[in-house]
Motif scaffolding. Sequence first.
Motif, PDB file in Angstrom:
ATOM      1  N   ALA A 199     -13.001 -62.473 -40.082  1.00 31.98           N
ATOM      2  CA  ALA A 199     -11.751 -61.934 -39.522  1.00 31.98           C
ATOM      3  C   ALA A 199     -11.307 -62.743 -38.307  1.00 31.98           C
ATOM      4  N   LEU A 200     -12.261 -63.094 -37.448  1.00 27.75           N
ATOM      5  CA  LEU A 200     -11.925 -63.916 -36.279  1.00 27.75           C
ATOM      6  C   LEU A 200     -11.437 -65.293 -36.708  1.00 27.75           C
ATOM      7  N   ALA A 201     -12.115 -65.884 -37.704  1.00 31.78           N
ATOM      8  CA  ALA A 201     -11.726 -67.222 -38.167  1.00 31.78           C
ATOM      9  C   ALA A 201     -10.331 -67.215 -38.778  1.00 31.78           C
ATOM     10  N   ILE A 220     -14.908 -53.366 -37.334  1.00 29.19           N
ATOM     11  CA  ILE A 220     -15.428 -53.750 -38.658  1.00 29.19           C
ATOM     12  C   ILE A 220     -16.597 -52.848 -39.041  1.00 29.19           C
ATOM     13  N   ALA A 221     -17.395 -52.454 -38.034  1.00 30.41           N
ATOM     14  CA  ALA A 221     -18.529 -51.572 -38.299  1.00 30.41           C
ATOM     15  C   ALA A 221     -18.078 -50.204 -38.800  1.00 30.41           C
ATOM     16  N   LEU A 269      -5.156 -52.788 -39.291  1.00 33.25           N
ATOM     17  CA  LEU A 269      -5.288 -54.221 -39.539  1.00 33.25           C
ATOM     18  C   LEU A 269      -4.607 -54.574 -40.858  1.00 33.25           C
ATOM     19  N   PRO A 270      -4.094 -55.812 -40.988  1.00 28.19           N
ATOM     20  CA  PRO A 270      -3.336 -56.184 -42.190  1.00 28.19           C
ATOM     21  C   PRO A 270      -4.204 -56.251 -43.447  1.00 28.19           C
ATOM     22  N   ALA A 284      -8.806 -61.201 -47.777  1.00 28.14           N
ATOM     23  CA  ALA A 284      -9.414 -62.515 -47.549  1.00 28.14           C
ATOM     24  C   ALA A 284     -10.861 -62.365 -47.089  1.00 28.14           C
ATOM     25  N   CYS A 285     -11.108 -61.433 -46.167  1.00 27.07           N
ATOM     26  CA  CYS A 285     -12.473 -61.219 -45.662  1.00 27.07           C
ATOM     27  C   CYS A 285     -13.410 -60.779 -46.788  1.00 27.07           C
TER      28      CYS A 285
END
Length: 335
Positions: free
Chosen positions: A227-229, A239-240, A275-276, A282-283
């Motif tokens: 997600a950061l990338a 995320i957790a 979040l989108p 993608a993640c």
Amino acid sequence: MKPRTLLLGGLKAAVSLGLLAVILSGVDLGAVWARLDGDVALAGLAALVLLQVQALGAAARWRIVLAVHDRPLPLGTAWRNTLLGLFGNQAMPSTIGGDALRLWNGWRLGLPLGLATRTLVVDRVFSFLGLILLCVAGLPVLAVRAEDPLVARGLLTLVLGGLGCLVILLGLRHLPAGLAKRKALAPLVALSTSAWCVLGSRRALPPVLSLMLLPHLIDITVVWLYALALGTTVPWWTIALVFPPAILTAAVPVSIAGWGLREGALVLGFGIVGLPGETALACSLLYGISAVVTGLIGGAVWSLGDPDGLGALRRARREAGRLAKDPHAGAVDAP
């Protein structure tokens, strides 16, 4: 392969492809593709390293469970067995294939077949317990944030169903002797007894409890790095909140290795926390690709450590297929 097995595999593949098609139809694939760059590649390398650490932790946990049953196994051997299972999970249409490969290889290592089966299942039970605990911890926050009450109820049902399965399994040990000795229940009672052996071990329980959370914390970190990338600034704890329920959903055996279910659940979870969906998709896809590559690496590492070399993988798949149909095929469970 039997027609029924082929049909079930085909139905699972259809579910995975159908779900992915529905999800992809509502996503701007061009925007997703444009965000794949060098940062994502670096995150992918970090993911592969973390997933190898995850496999090492899973091997250590199984080794502890075996030690409780007076069957010591070197860590390197247990690790290669775990890697073989990861390979099977990606090369076969369900996680049953990976478990069958590990079972067959455990028997080759000299473990009694019944004990190998029980300890592998107990190991999975503790991993599942760790996942359930993380889901329970995040459930109140997700339930408050979810605008649709059906989503909150679905999450609650999923978690309660998992907890119920664990309670039933652990409760089988306390069945009356007359019921416990019945042919249909005896293997399940033995499994419950094995789980209680670990729970009752003061020496084994603390590391097992720690290691049952490790794989899920690593999964969360892998998705967070992706997600950061991808350019999304998101705290790790967010995320957790959303990834454990996605993994729990993917565990429902109606698709190929959770494909489709995981993506759909993560898109829904990302939406709940604002979040989108494109980032969620993608993640999830990148995480799935990392798991596939880890499985392929696992198959190669295991085969290189096997005296028969790469040819052993072909025989392993064949024998695993036999064991999946008949757990007692070709082996004798020594005391």
